[in-house]
Scaffold this active site. Structure first.
Site, PDB file in Angstrom:
ATOM      1  N   LYS A  13       0.840  -1.205   0.000  1.00 34.03           N
ATOM      2  CA  LYS A  13       0.000   0.000   0.000  1.00 34.03           C
ATOM      3  C   LYS A  13       0.868   1.246   0.000  1.00 34.03           C
ATOM      4  O   LYS A  13       2.065   1.220   0.388  1.00 34.03           O
ATOM      5  CB  LYS A  13      -0.943   0.042   1.207  1.00 34.03           C
ATOM      6  CG  LYS A  13      -0.268   0.041   2.593  1.00 34.03           C
ATOM      7  CD  LYS A  13       0.120   1.409   3.131  1.00 34.03           C
ATOM      8  CE  LYS A  13       0.732   1.332   4.540  1.00 34.03           C
ATOM      9  NZ  LYS A  13       1.631   2.423   4.886  1.00 34.03           N
ATOM     10  N   ASP A 137      -2.571  -1.406  10.183  1.00 31.37           N
ATOM     11  CA  ASP A 137      -2.802  -1.382   8.724  1.00 31.37           C
ATOM     12  C   ASP A 137      -3.412  -2.674   8.191  1.00 31.37           C
ATOM     13  O   ASP A 137      -3.791  -2.742   7.025  1.00 31.37           O
ATOM     14  CB  ASP A 137      -1.468  -1.176   7.973  1.00 31.37           C
ATOM     15  CG  ASP A 137      -0.856   0.185   8.227  1.00 31.37           C
ATOM     16  OD1 ASP A 137      -1.553   1.057   8.771  1.00 31.37           O
ATOM     17  OD2 ASP A 137       0.326   0.373   7.863  1.00 31.37           O
TER      18      ASP A 137
HETATM   19  O1  C5P Z   1      -0.123  -1.066  14.822  1.00 32.55           O
HETATM   20  P1  C5P Z   1       1.296  -1.098  14.339  1.00 32.55           P
HETATM   21  O2  C5P Z   1       1.968  -2.396  14.626  1.00 32.55           O
HETATM   22  O3  C5P Z   1       1.419  -0.680  12.925  1.00 32.55           O
HETATM   23  O4  C5P Z   1       2.074   0.021  15.175  1.00 32.55           O
HETATM   24  C1  C5P Z   1       3.467   0.035  15.371  1.00 32.55           C
HETATM   25  C2  C5P Z   1       3.829   1.162  16.340  1.00 32.55           C
HETATM   26  O5  C5P Z   1       3.649   2.431  15.701  1.00 32.55           O
HETATM   27  C3  C5P Z   1       2.947   1.235  17.581  1.00 32.55           C
HETATM   28  O6  C5P Z   1       3.468   0.428  18.618  1.00 32.55           O
HETATM   29  C4  C5P Z   1       3.017   2.712  17.949  1.00 32.55           C
HETATM   30  O7  C5P Z   1       4.228   3.020  18.618  1.00 32.55           O
HETATM   31  C5  C5P Z   1       3.089   3.386  16.585  1.00 32.55           C
HETATM   32  N1  C5P Z   1       1.759   3.794  16.090  1.00 32.55           N
HETATM   33  C6  C5P Z   1       1.135   4.901  16.658  1.00 32.55           C
HETATM   34  N2  C5P Z   1      -0.089   5.284  16.177  1.00 32.55           N
HETATM   35  C7  C5P Z   1      -0.680   4.616  15.165  1.00 32.55           C
HETATM   36  C8  C5P Z   1      -0.047   3.500  14.567  1.00 32.55           C
HETATM   37  C9  C5P Z   1       1.181   3.119  15.078  1.00 32.55           C
HETATM   38  O8  C5P Z   1       1.659   5.526  17.569  1.00 32.55           O
HETATM   39  N3  C5P Z   1      -1.853   5.034  14.716  1.00 32.55           N
END
Ligand code: C5P
Length: 296
Positions: A13, A137
């Site tokens: 994406k 995502d």
């Molecule tokens: O959900 P994902 O594994 O993609 O998120 C990885 C890290 O990115 C989270 O632990 C957080 O620190 C940060 N994050 C965030 N806000 C979001 C998505 C991710 O702070 N909306």
């Protein structure tokens, strides 16, 4: 015991726009983003065999601790209370740590393929919540195409699809850590309230090529990530100089993309930019069709 096996695509994406609002009490940030699937993809071979005890393995050429694709399979087996051996092999083409959703799309591919292989159903709302638990995502990749993502990015709404557009993707091999990129934004106390994204989308001509999306394509991570990695800003400038109508970094980096009015212009730019590849947007219909064929 007999096995069932499928070979499926896992598309990357781009974030066509990405505004970060504020840090929430749960540590995540509230976002407004527009996701778009593109033709670049990994290929997963998934094999499912009923067994006395469960064992999930995932090979992808590199060692990824706590692999999200394996966790997706484990979540479904737990949901069904089924014991099985699941073997996942990933042919990686999507650069890792590039803001292209490589891990998330692998996980979603497992969530889409495994019910078919196991001949089991999952309620669609339950599947969405399993996806959201795996990563912000992941839910987007259950449907693909173009979508507005709110909250952590997992709350999805329909969004006008651009015409199939040709672009160039540059993945310079710089790894940007997502948690670090969020921290560098310094939104911990401050609340940012950008113009509402849906209202801004009214400026986009319906069915337009992405090259005409212009100012809509903004990424809040660019300022801080470009300061740390000025070579990424240079790539963006080069894409614009070569005629890209829009150019932006995807996610928290480090990939930078540009979209051109024609395929010929995209090809010409691709020839002169190192580490670049041609990409095309993939509509929701094309995404669904690719999945239908893969699971036939
Ligand atoms: O959900 P994902 O594994 O993609 O998120 C990885 C890290 O990115 C989270 O632990 C957080 O620190 C940060 N994050 C965030 N806000 C979001 C998505 C991710 O702070 N909306």
């Amino acid at each position: 015991m007999s096995s069932s096996r499928a070979v499926v695509p896992a598309y990357a994406k781009l974030n066509l726009a990405l505004r970060v609002l504020h840090k929430r009490p749960d540590g995540f940030h509230d976002l407004r983003t527009v996701f778009q699937t593109i033709t670049l993809h990994d290929t997963l071979e998934i094999e499912f065999t009923r067994a006395r005890a469960s064992a999930v393995t995932c090979e992808c050429g590199v060692d990824i601790p706590n692999n999200i694709a394996a966790r997706a399979a484990e979540s479904l087996l737990a949901e069904w209370r089924v014991n099985a051996k699941v073997r996942i092999r990933i042919e990686k083409r999507i650069p890792m740590g590039g803001g292209l959703g490589g891990g998330s799309t692998n996980a979603a591919a497992v969530l889409l393929a495994l019910p078919h292989l196991a001949r089991k159903r999952v309620d669609p709302l339950r599947l969405l919540s399993i996806a959201a638990e795996l990563g912000s995502d992941v839910p987007f990749f259950l449907r693909g195409g173009t979508a507005l993502g709110l909250s952590r990015g997992e709350e999805l709404y329909p969004f006008p699809e651009p015409a199939v557009s040709h672009g160039v993707l540059v993945a310079p091999g710089i790894h940007v850590s997502t948690p670090d990129a969020f921290r560098d934004l310094g939104r911990d106390g401050a609340v940012m309230s950008p113009e509402p994204m849906p209202a801004r989308s009214w400026e986009i001509p319906a069915g337009a090529n992405l090259a005409a999306w212009g100012r809509f394509c903004e990424n809040d991570f660019e300022a801080s990530v470009f300061t740390r990695h000025p070579q990424l800003a240079a790539v963006k400038r080069q894409l614009l100089r070569l005629g890209a109508g829009v150019s932006m970094m995807s996610g928290s980096g480090s990939s930078v993309f540009g979209f051109f009015a024609t395929q010929a212009e995209a090809r010409a730019a691709c020839v002169v930019i190192p580490s670049s590849r041609l990409i095309r947007t993939l509509t929701c219909e094309q995404y669904r069709e690719a999945w239908r064929k893969a699971l036939e």
